[in-house]
Each structure stands twice: as structure tokens, then as C-alpha cells.
Design an enzyme around this catalytic site. Structure first.
Site, PDB file in Angstrom:
ATOM      1  N   LYS A  11      81.980  92.963   7.282  1.00 19.31           N
ATOM      2  CA  LYS A  11      81.131  94.142   7.040  1.00 19.31           C
ATOM      3  C   LYS A  11      81.526  95.265   8.020  1.00 19.31           C
ATOM      4  O   LYS A  11      82.694  95.409   8.330  1.00 19.31           O
ATOM      5  CB  LYS A  11      79.658  93.770   7.161  1.00 19.31           C
ATOM      6  CG  LYS A  11      79.299  92.496   6.388  1.00 19.31           C
ATOM      7  CD  LYS A  11      77.836  92.304   6.273  1.00 19.31           C
ATOM      8  CE  LYS A  11      77.559  90.931   5.667  1.00 19.31           C
ATOM      9  NZ  LYS A  11      76.212  90.803   5.166  1.00 19.31           N
ATOM     10  N   HIS A  93      79.839  94.073  -3.695  1.00 18.87           N
ATOM     11  CA  HIS A  93      78.939  93.408  -2.742  1.00 18.87           C
ATOM     12  C   HIS A  93      77.553  94.044  -2.856  1.00 18.87           C
ATOM     13  O   HIS A  93      77.429  95.259  -3.052  1.00 18.87           O
ATOM     14  CB  HIS A  93      79.489  93.552  -1.319  1.00 18.87           C
ATOM     15  CG  HIS A  93      78.760  92.680  -0.336  1.00 18.87           C
ATOM     16  ND1 HIS A  93      77.515  93.002   0.150  1.00 18.87           N
ATOM     17  CD2 HIS A  93      79.084  91.487   0.199  1.00 18.87           C
ATOM     18  CE1 HIS A  93      77.112  92.032   0.983  1.00 18.87           C
ATOM     19  NE2 HIS A  93      78.051  91.104   1.017  1.00 18.87           N
ATOM     20  N   SER A 209      73.978  83.333   3.987  1.00 21.15           N
ATOM     21  CA  SER A 209      73.511  82.541   5.135  1.00 21.15           C
ATOM     22  C   SER A 209      74.204  81.189   5.272  1.00 21.15           C
ATOM     23  O   SER A 209      73.577  80.211   5.680  1.00 21.15           O
ATOM     24  CB  SER A 209      71.986  82.376   5.084  1.00 21.15           C
ATOM     25  OG  SER A 209      71.344  83.627   5.223  1.00 21.15           O
TER      26      SER A 209
HETATM   27  C1  PEP Z   1      77.777  88.459   2.860  1.00 22.67           C
HETATM   28  O1  PEP Z   1      77.621  89.529   3.419  1.00 22.67           O
HETATM   29  O2  PEP Z   1      78.533  88.385   1.881  1.00 22.67           O
HETATM   30  C2  PEP Z   1      77.071  87.291   3.373  1.00 22.67           C
HETATM   31  C3  PEP Z   1      77.097  86.207   2.658  1.00 22.67           C
HETATM   32  O3  PEP Z   1      76.428  87.452   4.569  1.00 22.67           O
HETATM   33  P1  PEP Z   1      75.740  86.290   5.438  1.00 22.67           P
HETATM   34  O4  PEP Z   1      76.674  85.097   5.460  1.00 22.67           O
HETATM   35  O5  PEP Z   1      75.562  86.877   6.800  1.00 22.67           O
HETATM   36  O6  PEP Z   1      74.445  85.940   4.770  1.00 22.67           O
END
Ligand code: PEP
Length: 249
Positions: A11, A93, A209
Site C-alpha cells: 500500500k 483493490h 487480515s
Molecule cells: C490488502 O490490503 O489487500 C489486505 C489484505 O490487507 P491486510 O492483510 O492488512 O488485511
């Protein structure tokens, strides 16, 4: 046989010093294991590709504009991404769908641009918490999939990441039954649209997550070919055990 894939989405995190994490990752992962992709911010694509070049790690961008050039201040094109040495591009996304109002049709056009440069798109789809509460999860997924994935998707040019929006960055994770239901549903949609061979060749990632503590059980689910990982991909110490869990699955 679909090759497993662990993709990290940094990100808008990571300065030049974060590239040390990529060096650590390259030194510690099994080069014969799953495919590994890191998607750093655009400013780090060139140096990340230089680090990754002699390794098995692939680099991806987080977005590309549908046009190859033009008066689009602040944007980058797939053609520019190719020049960095990257081979993947995230598309659709949920954070971009939300904060940049990207529609299915815009994502569809981005993927066409990705394919024009022979890059691989990682298409992200996922229902909101409201969708799930209203019982329309499968409708949302079907709409996003048909609206944002162009005709011509193959196991080479497309990967689908199922990422329930309510699970991203929250620590909330769907049950294994919920993940299984969605991945089976997406697989069936792909087979129906692209036929047995290509529909079964496209890899399906789970995202939302994923952590070292829950990765192994998520990877037991059929039709989960890997993960798209946000927060836990920023540090090699967290991402390496996730990659190992995928190799062991
Ligand atoms: C993502 O941004 O694609 C993502 C899955 O974030 P996280 O693993 O932090 O939930």
C-alpha cells in the site's frame, strides 16, 4: 496444477529503507517454493525490481491507468510499469474502489491495459460488511467479477484475490466455511465463463487480515491458491512464516 502464490501489498507504506525487507525475504525464502510477489509503492518499483531481479521474487505495481500515456497528472501507465521490470499489477483493490471511486468498468479497462503490456493482473473483488449483512455477497462478487474481468482471462494473465472489505486491515477474518463458499463460487463462475482449462488455471487468493497465526488454516481450504497480504507483508519476519505455511499446505 496451479502454482501457489503469496502476494504482498505494501500500500502507501515503505520508504527506501523498507527495501531491506525485500532483501531479507529474498535471502530466506525457498526459491523452489510458492511464487512470491511484492507490490511496493510506485516510487520503489525500480529499486525493488533491481533487488528482486536475481531472485525468484516478482514485483508488482498497485495500480495502472488505462491509457499508455497522456495528460493524467499523478498516474502511471502499464507501459511505464514494464520499464521498471515489474510483472504484476493489482487492479480494483477495495481501497482504490472506495477512495478513487474506481468502478468495475474502470477496473476492466485497467486490466486490458495490463494485458496489452503482457503483465499479469491481480484482480481484487470482495463484498462490504453491508453486502454480507444484506445477504447479497454472492451477487456482489458475481457482478464485480463479470464487470471487471475482461474476456480473455487465462491462468497466465490473471489472478483473482477474494478480499472481503470488512476483513481488510481489521483483524476480522471470515470462517473457513465462508472462505470455502466464496472460493468455490468464484471458481465455478470462472469455469462457466472461460471453460474448464482456463477457468481452473486462474489462481484464487484469499486476502483480509492474513497473519502468521491464521495462514496455515486458511491454506487448507480448497481453491485457496495463496494469499494477498497487506499489513503482514511489510516485514519479512511476518511474511516469511506465511510463505512457509503456503509451501507446507
Ligand atoms: C490488502 O490490503 O489487500 C489486505 C489484505 O490487507 P491486510 O492483510 O492488512 O488485511
Amino acid at each position: 496444477m496451479r502454482r501457489k502464490l503469496a502476494a504482498g501489498n505494501w500500500k502507501m507504506h515503505g520508504s527506501v529503507s523498507a527495501l531491506a525487507e525485500l532483501t531479507t525475504l529474498a535471502a530466506q525464502i525457498d526459491p523452489r517454493g510458492c511464487e512470491t510477489v511484492i507490490c511496493p509503492p510506485a516510487t520503489l518499483l525500480f529499486p525493488a525490481c533491481n533487488i528482486a531481479k536475481p531472485t525468484e521474487i516478482a514485483i508488482g505495481a498497485q495500480y495502472c491507468h488505462p491509457q499508455s500515456q497522456g495528460p493524467f497528472t499523478g498516474d502511471i501507465s502499464a507501459r511505464m510499469i514494464v520499464e521498471t521490470g515489474a510483472s504484476y499489477v493489482l487492479a480494483g483493490h477495495s481501497e482504490r474502489r472506495e477512495s478513487h471511486a474506481e468502478t468495475d468498468s474502470a477496473v476492466h479497462n485497467q486490466i486490458l491495459a495490463v494485458w496489452k503490456e503482457n503483465l499479469t493482473a491481480i484482480l481484487c473483488i470482495g463484498e462490504s460488511g453491508e453486502d454480507r449483512g444484506a445477504g447479497i455477497t454472492l451477487d456482489t462478487i458475481a457482478t464485480q467479477l463479470s464487470g471487471s474481468l475482461p474476456d480473455g482471462a487465462t491462468g497466465e494473465n490473471a489472478v483473482i484475490a477474494y478480499e472481503p472489505v470488512w476483513a481488510i486491515g481489521t483483524g476480522d477474518v471470515p470462517t473457513l466455511t465462508q472462505i470455502s463458499e466464496l472460493h468455490d463460487f468464484i471458481r465455478a463462475q470462472l469455469v462457466r465463463r472461460f471453460g474448464d482449462t482456463q477457468g481452473n488455471a486462474i489462481r484464487l487468493l484469499y486476502g483480509g487480515s492474513v497473519k502468521p497465526s491464521n495462514a496455515a488454516e486458511i491454506f487448507t481450504v480448497e481453491n485457496v491458491d495463496g494469499a494477498l497480504v497487506g499489513g503482514a507483508s511489510l516485514q519479512a519476519v511476518d511474511f516469511i512464516p506465511i510463505i512457509q505455511a503456503l509451501n507446507d499446505a
